[in-house]
Motif scaffolding. Structure first.
Motif, PDB file in Angstrom:
ATOM      1  N   GLU A  25       2.655 -35.756   1.313  1.00  0.00           N
ATOM      2  CA  GLU A  25       3.156 -37.123   1.263  1.00  0.00           C
ATOM      3  C   GLU A  25       4.564 -37.222   1.838  1.00  0.00           C
ATOM      4  O   GLU A  25       5.378 -36.314   1.704  1.00  0.00           O
ATOM      5  CB  GLU A  25       3.167 -37.630  -0.184  1.00  0.00           C
ATOM      6  N   GLY A  26       4.831 -38.351   2.480  1.00  0.00           N
ATOM      7  CA  GLY A  26       6.179 -38.640   2.953  1.00  0.00           C
ATOM      8  C   GLY A  26       6.629 -37.843   4.156  1.00  0.00           C
ATOM      9  O   GLY A  26       7.827 -37.804   4.456  1.00  0.00           O
ATOM     10  N   LEU A  27       5.698 -37.205   4.860  1.00  0.00           N
ATOM     11  CA  LEU A  27       6.066 -36.401   6.023  1.00  0.00           C
ATOM     12  C   LEU A  27       5.981 -37.240   7.294  1.00  0.00           C
ATOM     13  O   LEU A  27       5.171 -38.158   7.400  1.00  0.00           O
ATOM     14  CB  LEU A  27       5.133 -35.191   6.133  1.00  0.00           C
ATOM     15  N   PRO A  28       6.813 -36.932   8.289  1.00  0.00           N
ATOM     16  CA  PRO A  28       6.744 -37.678   9.548  1.00  0.00           C
ATOM     17  C   PRO A  28       5.432 -37.418  10.273  1.00  0.00           C
ATOM     18  O   PRO A  28       4.802 -36.370  10.101  1.00  0.00           O
ATOM     19  CB  PRO A  28       7.937 -37.136  10.342  1.00  0.00           C
ATOM     20  N   LEU A  29       5.021 -38.376  11.087  1.00  0.00           N
ATOM     21  CA  LEU A  29       3.792 -38.221  11.844  1.00  0.00           C
ATOM     22  C   LEU A  29       3.944 -37.131  12.901  1.00  0.00           C
ATOM     23  O   LEU A  29       5.018 -36.972  13.488  1.00  0.00           O
ATOM     24  CB  LEU A  29       3.418 -39.538  12.516  1.00  0.00           C
ATOM     25  N   PRO A  30       2.886 -36.356  13.174  1.00  0.00           N
ATOM     26  CA  PRO A  30       2.950 -35.330  14.219  1.00  0.00           C
ATOM     27  C   PRO A  30       3.233 -35.970  15.584  1.00  0.00           C
ATOM     28  O   PRO A  30       2.748 -37.065  15.877  1.00  0.00           O
ATOM     29  CB  PRO A  30       1.556 -34.694  14.177  1.00  0.00           C
ATOM     30  N   ASN A  89       3.234 -33.800  18.571  1.00  0.00           N
ATOM     31  CA  ASN A  89       2.670 -32.957  19.623  1.00  0.00           C
ATOM     32  C   ASN A  89       1.513 -32.161  19.028  1.00  0.00           C
ATOM     33  O   ASN A  89       1.264 -32.208  17.813  1.00  0.00           O
ATOM     34  CB  ASN A  89       3.727 -32.028  20.236  1.00  0.00           C
ATOM     35  N   LEU A  90       0.800 -31.422  19.877  1.00  0.00           N
ATOM     36  CA  LEU A  90      -0.404 -30.721  19.424  1.00  0.00           C
ATOM     37  C   LEU A  90      -0.095 -29.609  18.426  1.00  0.00           C
ATOM     38  O   LEU A  90      -0.892 -29.332  17.533  1.00  0.00           O
ATOM     39  CB  LEU A  90      -1.159 -30.166  20.631  1.00  0.00           C
ATOM     40  N   VAL A  91       1.047 -28.963  18.574  1.00  0.00           N
ATOM     41  CA  VAL A  91       1.414 -27.907  17.620  1.00  0.00           C
ATOM     42  C   VAL A  91       1.619 -28.519  16.235  1.00  0.00           C
ATOM     43  O   VAL A  91       1.142 -27.987  15.219  1.00  0.00           O
ATOM     44  CB  VAL A  91       2.684 -27.175  18.086  1.00  0.00           C
ATOM     45  N   GLU A  92       2.310 -29.652  16.182  1.00  0.00           N
ATOM     46  CA  GLU A  92       2.524 -30.317  14.899  1.00  0.00           C
ATOM     47  C   GLU A  92       1.213 -30.859  14.331  1.00  0.00           C
ATOM     48  O   GLU A  92       1.015 -30.877  13.116  1.00  0.00           O
ATOM     49  CB  GLU A  92       3.535 -31.446  15.060  1.00  0.00           C
ATOM     50  N   VAL A  93       0.318 -31.299  15.203  1.00  0.00           N
ATOM     51  CA  VAL A  93      -1.002 -31.748  14.752  1.00  0.00           C
ATOM     52  C   VAL A  93      -1.752 -30.603  14.074  1.00  0.00           C
ATOM     53  O   VAL A  93      -2.345 -30.775  12.995  1.00  0.00           O
ATOM     54  CB  VAL A  93      -1.827 -32.300  15.937  1.00  0.00           C
ATOM     55  N   GLN A  94      -1.736 -29.428  14.693  1.00  0.00           N
ATOM     56  CA  GLN A  94      -2.418 -28.277  14.112  1.00  0.00           C
ATOM     57  C   GLN A  94      -1.786 -27.866  12.781  1.00  0.00           C
ATOM     58  O   GLN A  94      -2.491 -27.546  11.815  1.00  0.00           O
ATOM     59  CB  GLN A  94      -2.385 -27.098  15.092  1.00  0.00           C
ATOM     60  N   THR A  95      -0.460 -27.899  12.713  1.00  0.00           N
ATOM     61  CA  THR A  95       0.235 -27.555  11.470  1.00  0.00           C
ATOM     62  C   THR A  95      -0.145 -28.512  10.353  1.00  0.00           C
ATOM     63  O   THR A  95      -0.423 -28.088   9.226  1.00  0.00           O
ATOM     64  CB  THR A  95       1.760 -27.583  11.693  1.00  0.00           C
ATOM     65  N   ARG A  96      -0.181 -29.819  10.672  1.00  0.00           N
ATOM     66  CA  ARG A  96      -0.536 -30.807   9.654  1.00  0.00           C
ATOM     67  C   ARG A  96      -1.998 -30.680   9.245  1.00  0.00           C
ATOM     68  O   ARG A  96      -2.347 -30.851   8.079  1.00  0.00           O
ATOM     69  CB  ARG A  96      -0.258 -32.211  10.171  1.00  0.00           C
ATOM     70  N   VAL A 153       5.089 -28.877 -11.285  1.00  0.00           N
ATOM     71  CA  VAL A 153       4.866 -28.528  -9.887  1.00  0.00           C
ATOM     72  C   VAL A 153       6.188 -28.227  -9.200  1.00  0.00           C
ATOM     73  O   VAL A 153       7.117 -29.036  -9.255  1.00  0.00           O
ATOM     74  CB  VAL A 153       4.137 -29.663  -9.142  1.00  0.00           C
ATOM     75  N   ILE A 154       6.253 -27.060  -8.579  1.00  0.00           N
ATOM     76  CA  ILE A 154       7.403 -26.712  -7.739  1.00  0.00           C
ATOM     77  C   ILE A 154       6.904 -26.762  -6.301  1.00  0.00           C
ATOM     78  O   ILE A 154       6.066 -25.961  -5.896  1.00  0.00           O
ATOM     79  CB  ILE A 154       7.961 -25.332  -8.102  1.00  0.00           C
ATOM     80  N   GLN A 155       7.428 -27.702  -5.552  1.00  0.00           N
ATOM     81  CA  GLN A 155       6.856 -28.051  -4.260  1.00  0.00           C
ATOM     82  C   GLN A 155       7.711 -27.554  -3.109  1.00  0.00           C
ATOM     83  O   GLN A 155       8.934 -27.688  -3.114  1.00  0.00           O
ATOM     84  CB  GLN A 155       6.704 -29.571  -4.169  1.00  0.00           C
ATOM     85  N   ALA A 156       7.030 -26.991  -2.115  1.00  0.00           N
ATOM     86  CA  ALA A 156       7.706 -26.547  -0.905  1.00  0.00           C
ATOM     87  C   ALA A 156       7.996 -27.740  -0.014  1.00  0.00           C
ATOM     88  O   ALA A 156       7.460 -28.837  -0.194  1.00  0.00           O
ATOM     89  CB  ALA A 156       6.836 -25.534  -0.163  1.00  0.00           C
ATOM     90  N   ALA A 157       8.845 -27.520   0.978  1.00  0.00           N
ATOM     91  CA  ALA A 157       9.077 -28.528   2.001  1.00  0.00           C
ATOM     92  C   ALA A 157       7.943 -28.454   3.020  1.00  0.00           C
ATOM     93  O   ALA A 157       7.005 -27.669   2.878  1.00  0.00           O
ATOM     94  CB  ALA A 157      10.428 -28.296   2.668  1.00  0.00           C
ATOM     95  N   GLU A 158       8.019 -29.273   4.062  1.00  0.00           N
ATOM     96  CA  GLU A 158       7.009 -29.243   5.112  1.00  0.00           C
ATOM     97  C   GLU A 158       6.928 -27.849   5.712  1.00  0.00           C
ATOM     98  O   GLU A 158       7.959 -27.243   6.031  1.00  0.00           O
ATOM     99  CB  GLU A 158       7.350 -30.250   6.210  1.00  0.00           C
ATOM    100  N   PRO A 159       5.717 -27.279   5.869  1.00  0.00           N
ATOM    101  CA  PRO A 159       5.592 -25.933   6.435  1.00  0.00           C
ATOM    102  C   PRO A 159       6.179 -25.871   7.839  1.00  0.00           C
ATOM    103  O   PRO A 159       6.066 -26.829   8.608  1.00  0.00           O
ATOM    104  CB  PRO A 159       4.072 -25.710   6.473  1.00  0.00           C
ATOM    105  N   PRO A 160       6.847 -24.756   8.194  1.00  0.00           N
ATOM    106  CA  PRO A 160       7.351 -24.601   9.558  1.00  0.00           C
ATOM    107  C   PRO A 160       6.199 -24.510  10.546  1.00  0.00           C
ATOM    108  O   PRO A 160       5.049 -24.265  10.169  1.00  0.00           O
ATOM    109  CB  PRO A 160       8.139 -23.285   9.495  1.00  0.00           C
ATOM    110  N   LEU A 161       6.508 -24.697  11.835  1.00  0.00           N
ATOM    111  CA  LEU A 161       5.462 -24.709  12.844  1.00  0.00           C
ATOM    112  C   LEU A 161       4.726 -23.379  12.918  1.00  0.00           C
ATOM    113  O   LEU A 161       3.554 -23.333  13.253  1.00  0.00           O
ATOM    114  CB  LEU A 161       6.055 -25.081  14.210  1.00  0.00           C
TER     115      LEU A 161
END
Length: 357
Positions: A234-239, A241-248, A308-316
């Motif tokens: 939740e609350g993450l920016p939209l992908p 590029n294709l690398v960010e699409v795959q990560t998401r 819940v201890i939540q991580a940030a958005e995973p790196p690429l």
């Protein structure tokens, strides 16, 4: 020491975040009494339950030192996140039997991890539930459902079957841990007693149900349960590029879906309140109290104790980054997340439940 339970997700190198979280919790005086994990979470759980001499922080440190790749001096530290694609000597190695390539079902062998686990984890201690209760979950290729291997089950059971989820009380060895992390196509299936198993995260990456089967009756109401969430959505920016699409895409596949099963329009908080009312109003002599389905419902009351201890958005580079730079950053992020968690105003049980909906 304050007792707690741990639920550790899968996520490859993102497990270094769990390493940081658990280390920070232990340093704050929390002692795991029950731990369950999937994939890298199962590996971390083995290091926790099988920590030689009970030194959890030292055990995790030695394990992660073993599976962190050596630094390449001529390459910028931040650019080494993909080097594990060429292998990780103490974790997995690429296959070289090229003449048999047409019959391959995996790209790598996990034989090195057997050596690593047996070197760094005390399996005699792992199989002692009086020291710590442990469960690891895999996906059964024959049934398509989850199978949990535990050193303890509720009510002294040897086997529990519920809605396709099979839980076995058994003697756990390195194969059970590796089966939980046998993620295709990188890793092949792991065979246990004639059955093939893949990564448990393929079915569910948040093994809370396995944890509930470890709890004693007096722990259901009060034992704090820390869930380490590696894949926030939740609350993450939209992908862009294709690398960010795959990560998401990967993050969405492995995000926590456990809460979605409960509460309907009332959410988890309403579900927990309903369970409390049901327990209070159902006559003590009712035959329903003896039914396994009712007893499982009552175990779900423990969800009010979840934090819940939540991580940030995973790196690429995500779960592939076993570089010193990537591991140290994820470890520190885990420690920081614990500080942030306890730095907030304390939440009551109902507020904590509401935060999960």
């Amino acid at each position: 020491m304050k007792q707690m339970a741990l639920v550790l997700q899968g996520g490859g190198a993102l497990g270094a975040f769990e390493y940081g979280v658990v280390a920070a919790l232990v340093e704050r005086g929390w002692q795991p009494t029950a731990v369950t994990g999937v994939s890298i979470g199962a590996i971390n759980a083995a290091a926790v339950a099988g920590a030689p001499g009970g030194d959890i922080c030292a055990s995790l440190h030695k394990l992660w030192a073993a599976i962190t790749l050596p630094e390449v001096p001529w390459l910028p530290a931040s650019q080494q996140g993909s080097l594990s694609l060429f292998g990780n000597p103490n974790f997995y190695k690429p296959r070289t039997d090229y003449f048999d390539m047409l019959s391959w079902t995996s790209l790598c062998s996990t034989l090195p991890m057997y050596t690593t686990l047996n070197k760094h984890c005390d399996f005699e201690q792992i199989n002692d539930p009086t020291h710590m209760r442990l469960a690891v979950t895999s996906t059964n290729l024959q049934t398509g459902g989850p199978t949990t291997f535990s050193n303890h089950l509720a009510h002294g059971a040897e086997r529990i079957v519920a809605e396709g989820h099979i839980a076995h009380r058994t003697s756990i060895d390195a194969a059970h841990i590796i089966a939980s992390g046998s993620l295709p196509p990188g890793f092949g299936a792991t065979e246990i007693n004639g059955t093939q198993f893949w990564d448990g995260g393929l079915f569910s990456n948040t093994p809370i149900d396995a944890l509930l089967n470890l709890l004693e009756p007096d722990e259901i109401e009060t034992l704090p349960i820390f869930v380490v969430d590696l894949f926030p959505s939740e609350g993450l920016p939209l992908p862009t590029n294709l690398v960010e699409v795959q990560t998401r895409t990967i993050a969405l596949q492995y995000q926590n879906r456990f809460w979605a099963q409960y509460g309907g329009t009332e959410g988890l908080q309403g579900f927990i309140q309903m369970l409390a009312e049901l327990e209070r109003e159902l006559p003590q002599g009712s035959a329903l109290r003896g039914r396994a389905s009712y007893q499982w419902l009552m175990r779900l009351r423990a969800l009010k104790n979840v934090q819940v201890i939540q991580a940030a958005e995973p790196p690429l580079t995500g779960g592939a980054d076993f570089s010193p730079y990537g591991v140290s950053n994820a470890y520190q992020a885990g420690r920081d997340a614990v500080e942030k968690h306890f730095g907030n105003a304390p939440q009551g049980a109902q507020e904590a439940a509401a935060a999960l909906t």
